[in-house]
Design a protein around this motif. Sequence first.
Motif, PDB file in Angstrom:
ATOM      1  N   ASP A  36      -2.795   6.535  -3.106  1.00  0.00           N
ATOM      2  CA  ASP A  36      -1.757   7.565  -3.167  1.00  0.00           C
ATOM      3  C   ASP A  36      -1.486   8.076  -1.760  1.00  0.00           C
ATOM      4  O   ASP A  36      -2.415   8.396  -1.019  1.00  0.00           O
ATOM      5  CB  ASP A  36      -2.196   8.730  -4.065  1.00  0.00           C
ATOM      6  CG  ASP A  36      -2.038   8.413  -5.538  1.00  0.00           C
ATOM      7  OD1 ASP A  36      -1.086   7.696  -5.891  1.00  0.00           O
ATOM      8  OD2 ASP A  36      -2.872   8.882  -6.341  1.00  0.00           O
ATOM      9  N   ASN A  37      -0.222   8.177  -1.376  1.00  0.00           N
ATOM     10  CA  ASN A  37       0.115   8.566  -0.013  1.00  0.00           C
ATOM     11  C   ASN A  37       1.534   9.118   0.055  1.00  0.00           C
ATOM     12  O   ASN A  37       2.284   9.081  -0.923  1.00  0.00           O
ATOM     13  CB  ASN A  37      -0.038   7.369   0.926  1.00  0.00           C
ATOM     14  CG  ASN A  37       1.018   6.301   0.697  1.00  0.00           C
ATOM     15  OD1 ASN A  37       2.096   6.347   1.300  1.00  0.00           O
ATOM     16  ND2 ASN A  37       0.746   5.335  -0.185  1.00  0.00           N
ATOM     17  N   ASP A  38       1.892   9.633   1.246  1.00  0.00           N
ATOM     18  CA  ASP A  38       3.234  10.179   1.452  1.00  0.00           C
ATOM     19  C   ASP A  38       4.008   9.423   2.531  1.00  0.00           C
ATOM     20  O   ASP A  38       5.013   9.913   3.045  1.00  0.00           O
ATOM     21  CB  ASP A  38       3.160  11.670   1.801  1.00  0.00           C
ATOM     22  CG  ASP A  38       2.487  11.940   3.146  1.00  0.00           C
ATOM     23  OD1 ASP A  38       2.062  10.968   3.810  1.00  0.00           O
ATOM     24  OD2 ASP A  38       2.387  13.123   3.532  1.00  0.00           O
ATOM     25  N   GLY A  39       3.507   8.232   2.894  1.00  0.00           N
ATOM     26  CA  GLY A  39       4.168   7.433   3.907  1.00  0.00           C
ATOM     27  C   GLY A  39       3.568   7.556   5.289  1.00  0.00           C
ATOM     28  O   GLY A  39       3.838   6.734   6.165  1.00  0.00           O
ATOM     29  N   PHE A  52       9.527   4.374   3.821  1.00  0.00           N
ATOM     30  CA  PHE A  52       9.427   3.572   2.596  1.00  0.00           C
ATOM     31  C   PHE A  52       8.481   2.382   2.757  1.00  0.00           C
ATOM     32  O   PHE A  52       7.629   2.127   1.896  1.00  0.00           O
ATOM     33  CB  PHE A  52      10.808   3.086   2.148  1.00  0.00           C
ATOM     34  CG  PHE A  52      10.757   2.310   0.863  1.00  0.00           C
ATOM     35  CD1 PHE A  52      10.738   2.973  -0.353  1.00  0.00           C
ATOM     36  CD2 PHE A  52      10.683   0.925   0.863  1.00  0.00           C
ATOM     37  CE1 PHE A  52      10.666   2.267  -1.544  1.00  0.00           C
ATOM     38  CE2 PHE A  52      10.605   0.209  -0.319  1.00  0.00           C
ATOM     39  CZ  PHE A  52      10.596   0.894  -1.524  1.00  0.00           C
ATOM     40  N   ILE A  53       8.632   1.625   3.854  1.00  0.00           N
ATOM     41  CA  ILE A  53       7.779   0.444   4.042  1.00  0.00           C
ATOM     42  C   ILE A  53       6.315   0.847   4.086  1.00  0.00           C
ATOM     43  O   ILE A  53       5.454   0.194   3.478  1.00  0.00           O
ATOM     44  CB  ILE A  53       8.176  -0.306   5.335  1.00  0.00           C
ATOM     45  CG1 ILE A  53       9.566  -0.920   5.186  1.00  0.00           C
ATOM     46  CG2 ILE A  53       7.156  -1.402   5.661  1.00  0.00           C
ATOM     47  CD1 ILE A  53      10.067  -1.607   6.455  1.00  0.00           C
ATOM     48  N   ARG A  54       6.019   1.949   4.801  1.00  0.00           N
ATOM     49  CA  ARG A  54       4.627   2.374   4.925  1.00  0.00           C
ATOM     50  C   ARG A  54       4.067   2.897   3.597  1.00  0.00           C
ATOM     51  O   ARG A  54       2.887   2.704   3.308  1.00  0.00           O
ATOM     52  CB  ARG A  54       4.501   3.430   6.014  1.00  0.00           C
ATOM     53  CG  ARG A  54       4.660   2.870   7.426  1.00  0.00           C
ATOM     54  CD  ARG A  54       3.537   1.888   7.754  1.00  0.00           C
ATOM     55  NE  ARG A  54       3.569   1.456   9.149  1.00  0.00           N
ATOM     56  CZ  ARG A  54       3.997   0.283   9.556  1.00  0.00           C
ATOM     57  NH1 ARG A  54       4.466  -0.598   8.671  1.00  0.00           N
ATOM     58  NH2 ARG A  54       3.981  -0.036  10.830  1.00  0.00           N
ATOM     59  N   VAL A  55       4.883   3.571   2.797  1.00  0.00           N
ATOM     60  CA  VAL A  55       4.415   4.008   1.476  1.00  0.00           C
ATOM     61  C   VAL A  55       3.972   2.800   0.663  1.00  0.00           C
ATOM     62  O   VAL A  55       2.902   2.798   0.028  1.00  0.00           O
ATOM     63  CB  VAL A  55       5.506   4.794   0.711  1.00  0.00           C
ATOM     64  CG1 VAL A  55       5.067   5.063  -0.727  1.00  0.00           C
ATOM     65  CG2 VAL A  55       5.794   6.114   1.407  1.00  0.00           C
ATOM     66  N   LEU A  56       4.785   1.745   0.681  1.00  0.00           N
ATOM     67  CA  LEU A  56       4.464   0.527  -0.052  1.00  0.00           C
ATOM     68  C   LEU A  56       3.191  -0.121   0.487  1.00  0.00           C
ATOM     69  O   LEU A  56       2.296  -0.493  -0.274  1.00  0.00           O
ATOM     70  CB  LEU A  56       5.641  -0.447   0.043  1.00  0.00           C
ATOM     71  CG  LEU A  56       5.454  -1.811  -0.639  1.00  0.00           C
ATOM     72  CD1 LEU A  56       5.239  -1.625  -2.131  1.00  0.00           C
ATOM     73  CD2 LEU A  56       6.657  -2.710  -0.363  1.00  0.00           C
ATOM     74  N   GLN A  57       3.096  -0.249   1.811  1.00  0.00           N
ATOM     75  CA  GLN A  57       1.923  -0.890   2.405  1.00  0.00           C
ATOM     76  C   GLN A  57       0.649  -0.084   2.174  1.00  0.00           C
ATOM     77  O   GLN A  57      -0.406  -0.646   1.867  1.00  0.00           O
ATOM     78  CB  GLN A  57       2.149  -1.092   3.908  1.00  0.00           C
ATOM     79  CG  GLN A  57       3.211  -2.120   4.237  1.00  0.00           C
ATOM     80  CD  GLN A  57       3.495  -2.186   5.727  1.00  0.00           C
ATOM     81  OE1 GLN A  57       3.595  -1.154   6.397  1.00  0.00           O
ATOM     82  NE2 GLN A  57       3.601  -3.390   6.256  1.00  0.00           N
ATOM     83  N   MET A  58       0.727   1.222   2.318  1.00  0.00           N
ATOM     84  CA  MET A  58      -0.465   2.060   2.124  1.00  0.00           C
ATOM     85  C   MET A  58      -0.922   2.060   0.667  1.00  0.00           C
ATOM     86  O   MET A  58      -2.120   2.174   0.387  1.00  0.00           O
ATOM     87  CB  MET A  58      -0.174   3.479   2.597  1.00  0.00           C
ATOM     88  CG  MET A  58       0.009   3.603   4.107  1.00  0.00           C
ATOM     89  SD  MET A  58       0.589   5.228   4.636  1.00  0.00           S
ATOM     90  CE  MET A  58      -0.873   6.237   4.302  1.00  0.00           C
ATOM     91  N   SER A  59       0.028   1.929  -0.258  1.00  0.00           N
ATOM     92  CA  SER A  59      -0.337   1.907  -1.676  1.00  0.00           C
ATOM     93  C   SER A  59      -1.023   0.601  -2.075  1.00  0.00           C
ATOM     94  O   SER A  59      -1.585   0.502  -3.172  1.00  0.00           O
ATOM     95  CB  SER A  59       0.902   2.123  -2.548  1.00  0.00           C
ATOM     96  OG  SER A  59       1.791   1.024  -2.454  1.00  0.00           O
ATOM     97  N   GLN A  60      -0.983  -0.407  -1.181  1.00  0.00           N
ATOM     98  CA  GLN A  60      -1.627  -1.692  -1.445  1.00  0.00           C
ATOM     99  C   GLN A  60      -2.745  -1.972  -0.434  1.00  0.00           C
ATOM    100  O   GLN A  60      -3.212  -3.107  -0.334  1.00  0.00           O
ATOM    101  CB  GLN A  60      -0.590  -2.820  -1.379  1.00  0.00           C
ATOM    102  CG  GLN A  60       0.632  -2.620  -2.251  1.00  0.00           C
ATOM    103  CD  GLN A  60       0.283  -2.510  -3.721  1.00  0.00           C
ATOM    104  OE1 GLN A  60      -0.537  -3.269  -4.226  1.00  0.00           O
ATOM    105  NE2 GLN A  60       0.907  -1.561  -4.417  1.00  0.00           N
TER     106      GLN A  60
END
Length: 496
Positions: free
Chosen positions: A391-394, A362-370
């Motif tokens: 756009d990513n899958d984490g 979850f944390i990485r999905v949020l960070q990668m999306s920003q």
Amino acid sequence: MRNKRNCRQGLKDYDQVCRRRRRMIGFPVGALQLSELFVSSVVHLLYGFYIFSTAVAGDLSQSLNELFYKPNIDRGIKEDESKSLNSADDLPPIVLVHGIFGFGKGRLGSLSYFAGAEKKDDRVLVPDLGSLTSIYDRARELFYYLKGGQVDYGEEHSKACGHSQFGRIYEQGHYPEWDEDHPIHFVGHSAGAQVIRVLQQMLADKTFKGHENTSENWIVSITSLSGAFNGTTRTYLDGMQPEDGMSLKPISLLQLCRLGVIIYDWFDIPRLKAYYNFGFDHFNLSWKKIGVKGLVDCILGNAGPFASNDWILPDLTIQGSMLLNAHLCTFPNTYYFSYATKRTRKIMGVTVPSGGIHPLLFIRVLQMSQWRHPSHLSPPYKGYRDEDWWDNDGALNTVSMTHPRLPVEHPSQLVERDSECHPLEPGIWYYKIVEGDHILFIINRERAGVNFDLIYDSIFERCRKHSFNKSPPTLPNQSSTVVVNVDFLHFVPRPL
């Protein structure tokens, strides 16, 4: 003169104020980064403990079953063996290749990296490759796993990277008859997809000593499941330097990982390494061989795989993937398929995580999306835009998973309806976007629900419908043209 002195003094005062502000801002930012590192480390350690304990519990359960129900198991084995002899001998195997931190059959007890998908077909192989070794090393290991013999990493490569030229010995290959007349289907998850592409290029370049007859046509099809074709911005969040995509940040999750791997391999506990192995045995990191001095050298970054960059993370940066892709081809007689996953959506033009994300990601999905590439650095390639990678899958960016794009885009076709790709043509990457995070279709099949069966059934069915890349012998009054008319992605993802 007085005005000049006043101006200089004013500039000095302004500079001091700016420095104070930077220190004031830097402290909370540094504290935030350390907090994020702590949380990420704890989450990953807990997940690792969960996987390990699940494997141990599964082994204990299996041992008890064998103890109390051995007669039934024996009968089941005999039935399975007779079924295998009747139906599987003539089928080309489907080889499932795991990704980073992955494992094959025989590691972690009875736990399956592909969550038991290998049981869906009578002839499926699940090789155990180095979980953190480089793409190159893993491709070499995969070849000898299938053909048999001692793994040869190549003299030039081994000298450059500081490890032994020869590795594990396979007394009997798992498919020794493998050649152009007996080709194989490959399915790769995450970095496993790139391993297969490197292997195919090695086959085309005839780089295996003693096997000069290899060719790219030894592979019928390559199917990628969340494949790491063009790198990922997560590597920079985890600790790779965006400046070069090779070196590590001094304080990061990957630094902790590096230290843990070095110590794990240095202690060299046989039973533990038989249960799980990072794959660095050819670097000879055991205390028996390098002693305390060697351990210190590895920790300080003067020796070992992390010093020579012969491990998997540099291959997963955008820069590292471009270096690999520059030498990899999409071949005209091979079928290519790709499932690109994502767990993000746009709300009022802003990319945010969507639902159903595993806590590990979850944390990485949020960070990668920003994600923002550092403004003071040159972009990794011409035409780079941050928003293309949101756009990513984490673990991987969706744009990276569809097909090889960098540094040169390979032929591809987005599939939204199955009718769009009939008949299938070799030499083209057919890809579809699937809602899911990076580990939805591995480890725990219950998370994916019915979609797990739908996606793997479609993969295996497609492999079995075209089992060769050369035209079969034609009968009289038949055309020699073969039309492959099989559904590519015959499933509709349901809400998870």
